[in-house]
Design an enzyme around this catalytic site. Structure first.
Site, short mmCIF file in Angstrom:
data_model
loop_
_atom_site.label_atom_id
_atom_site.label_comp_id
_atom_site.label_asym_id
_atom_site.label_seq_id
_atom_site.Cartn_x
_atom_site.Cartn_y
_atom_site.Cartn_z
CG HIS A 194 -1.93 2.84 6.18
ND1 HIS A 194 -3.27 3.09 6.30
CD2 HIS A 194 -1.81 1.50 5.97
CE1 HIS A 194 -3.94 1.96 6.15
NE2 HIS A 194 -3.08 0.98 5.95
CD GLU A 228 -2.98 -1.00 2.24
OE1 GLU A 228 -4.12 -0.73 1.84
OE2 GLU A 228 -2.66 -1.10 3.44
#
Lengths: 273, 273, 273, 273
Positions: free
Chosen positions: B130, B111
């Site tokens: 994140h 990601e």
């Protein structure tokens, strides 16, 4: 000491705030020292910082002070660092205008006025904690009143007022007690009590000595957590009634050396690593 | 920066996603390096990984990046390992297409596009986290909006949008930001804000530097926990109003070195064991 | 794999339980060994015990097993001690009737039949955890169904059945899976799924290998905690839909070495103290 | 042992309290010793103190006692210090009037009468814990009844009475069991059960031996936490029915050495640091 109504709790005193600005203006000259504090008191103050971390009452923010043992118009508090890092070398002396005696370029807590202004009007108070005690925060932003659920937090019995900074500082503050006027307004909200919440911010806890201020901070946090749990079980919650609470507070006061000895031993052991 | 409506928050931009696939296709050649980053910045990035673990914001998953100090179109992030294990040797350099400069066979976070695509459109952002911050997850899957309850999380005031991956990626994704198009859609949802939630997944937190990104991650988690508790007490919750929040955010920004110094010291001490 | 209805979940198969008693009666002779297991597998099994403690999935109770790498009809599990204390020397070999190969007077877990009976009917299963995972227990005693809230727990998508021991063992059991018949009934409730809850008791979690069984145990616990929090926020909760969940489960499966490496390193470091 | 009704639970016996004061008055002469206790029993008592801390059942307050192995009318308990600090040298001997055999100026727990008065009327009881077990407190101040949710806490099945100190001591007590009469009233409320809650105060837990008393204290706390969570999920909660609970209690009793071995090993290792 009467039980405060919710309304009394929520009204700061805007008029007094206006007056208070005057006194703070004169306090810029460096005050003289009251002389070295008792090293045992400084050790306890360092321990108090670490205990409050160990017990989850403060994190990287929050501060604890103690009135100087040699001068009622002086108090001791760390320079502006995280409580967990405080050592004896970080302790500074302040007058009641919260002006440091010997700053030597050290940063001071922006909200030191919480301490000075309460010491000024509460001669019975010799130790003060300002924290963002997590379980307590929700009680400062809802209509739910913090009340003593069990004997350990009996000292909450007179009621726990909520300081609304808008009443004292108007609608556009940064939420911080950044001047004497706001400190005085907070002291007015606290009144003769032991604990005041600060809406959207945290709490202030006062006591006659450092172990008691730490004890009250710890069990205000515990009481808030347990009260929220009790309320979630549904149905009415039975709180201590005032007579029970007054007696329990007196009895428990005599037992504070028991957890304090434990807490201090662990805090100083961890600090020496 | 305006307060986002709930509807704005929930609409990704499917049209832009379609366009975005084009740019990502060209990015397969290994980019050139911007040269070695400031070792202090790398040390802070390693510390940030460990602090986020210490503070319960990430577990074995999650990642944090920082923009390269010598090139606005490069960022630094660990190879794909658990944050707690990250050392300076694990830090890799990426371009804004999230292609590693010198992969040497090292695995990259699937990601990573979260980072590259936000850096691309937010020049003010220099650090991104994140996470699957636990108390935050429930706010991403219910109608409850995360709002700033106290001054520590004042940075939430513009509103916290929720990224709905179905709007950008259709109904059958694996929930992961696994390509530039999804990264761009997430960046669109984030807009000019500091935090976006990701429905059924986690959150992304951005800031102007690493300490601030860590600070915001920590206090987004704390705010979510306290807000849920306040909501459970019943009755309306008083949040910071926008004016208070903007001022508190500005004041608090200046205090971040205080917890950062504490957190970093502890993180690096633990890491050296 | 179809989504289970709540009714399917709650009906054990009393008829099959009656038959099952027959097979267990013949299993009293000590079975032969399949030979020494791969030492790496034993090391992973020891690590799994400690990781489940570290992650709060088991306390002084609970057990984890792995199918023998050299014989599909044998499995490995500790003698009856607390998971945190398990070392390689405590690992014993059992046949699928849950009879130990070489007991040497060592105590066995009373509920070992959970393991043997599931391995018997689920050739795809190579690792099993039985726990009293705290956040999961409430979902076993209420009508609330555990469902995947986020991608980390996508493996819950087929539904999480609740084993009602009264259906299999009658109204007066001691709640324990203390014989093959009850183990078989539990295996029937589990069906082709990954997790089954046991009313008033705990859960069983199965997977194709040890890291995956540990991963699923950890994120079943986390999902239960987050789901309870989401439900408390009020309003509907958006769960992963089956298509999302299937894809997320497949994607996440490839990432399990990341937390496993972290967890194992920490577990074995703590164990060597 | 019958299931107690809520009404039975809440009625102390004021009449017996009046009588009880008489017996306590005669007990002021220092009693004779029953001789040295088994060192293994003393070691277990020290371990029990630390385990209760490790498991979150006691903090700086709370106490645990054991009946003397050589005399049914003597019991052993620490002098008044925090449980975490207790060593073998702190253990004192008391008679059933809770008068210390050899005080040597050492402070005694103010509430030692909890122990003496229960030992007096419950010959089956050989170990007693008094705690402020956090998750249990809310059940003592609301109408919610603590009930066994799972097999680990099956011992709660006869019902958990709530001691209302007003019934025994009138409306103005300090909440403490500070004399024999109050201890006798509490023992009456406990009846033949294992656990009694004390409104606005804590709980008392009794058992046939020290490991069982610790086990029951730990799983009363866990059950309270899980029951509150289950109630919050909404809808009816399925508790163990009495037949299940009686059988589970019997089965679990045999397994207590498993967690006890773990807990004791860890407690004594930490204590030796």
């Amino acid at each position: 000491m009467d039980i405060l109504t919710r309304r009394q709790v929520l009204t700061g005193s805007a008029a007094l705030v206006a007056l208070a600005g005057i006194r703070s203006a004169r306090a810029q000259a460096a005050p003289t020292t009251a002389g070295p504090a008792d090293p045992k008191l400084v050790e306890d103050l360092v321990a108090a910082n670490r205990i409050l971390v160990d017990q989850g009452v403060v994190d990287g923010y929050g501060h604890v002070s103690v009135r100087h043992d040699k001068a009622a118009d002086r108090y001791l508090m760390s320079r502006s660092i995280a409580p967990e890092l405080v050592t004896a070398a970080d302790i500074m002396e302040y007058d009641l205008d919260s002006v440091p005696v010997d700053p030597r370029g050290r940063a001071t807590y922006l909200e030191r006025f919480i301490h000075g202004e309460i010491y000024r009007v509460r001669p019975d108070v010799r130790a003060i904690v300002h924290n963002h005690s997590p379980s307590v925060i929700p009680f400062g932003v809802t209509g739910a009143q913090l009340r003593p659920l069990y004997h350990m937090s009996a000292f909450l019995w007179p009621g726990v007022p909520v300081f609304e900074i808008r009443s004292a500082g108007g609608p556009g503050t940064d939420m911080l007690i950044r001047n004497p006027a706001l400190g005085q307004a907070l002291a007015r909200t606290l009144g003769a009590g032991s604990v005041a919440l600060m809406r959207g911010h945290g709490a202030v806890v006062v006591a006659g000595n450092l172990p008691e201020a730490v004890f009250r901070s710890v069990y205000t946090e515990v009481n808030a957590r347990l009260q929220a749990q009790a309320m979630a079980l549904g149905g009415p919650v039975t709180y201590l009634d005032p007579e029970e609470a007054k007696k329990a507070q007196a009895s428990l006061a005599g037992t504070i050396p028991r957890p304090w000895e434990l807490w201090k031993r662990k805090a100083l052991a961890a600090g020496s690593k």
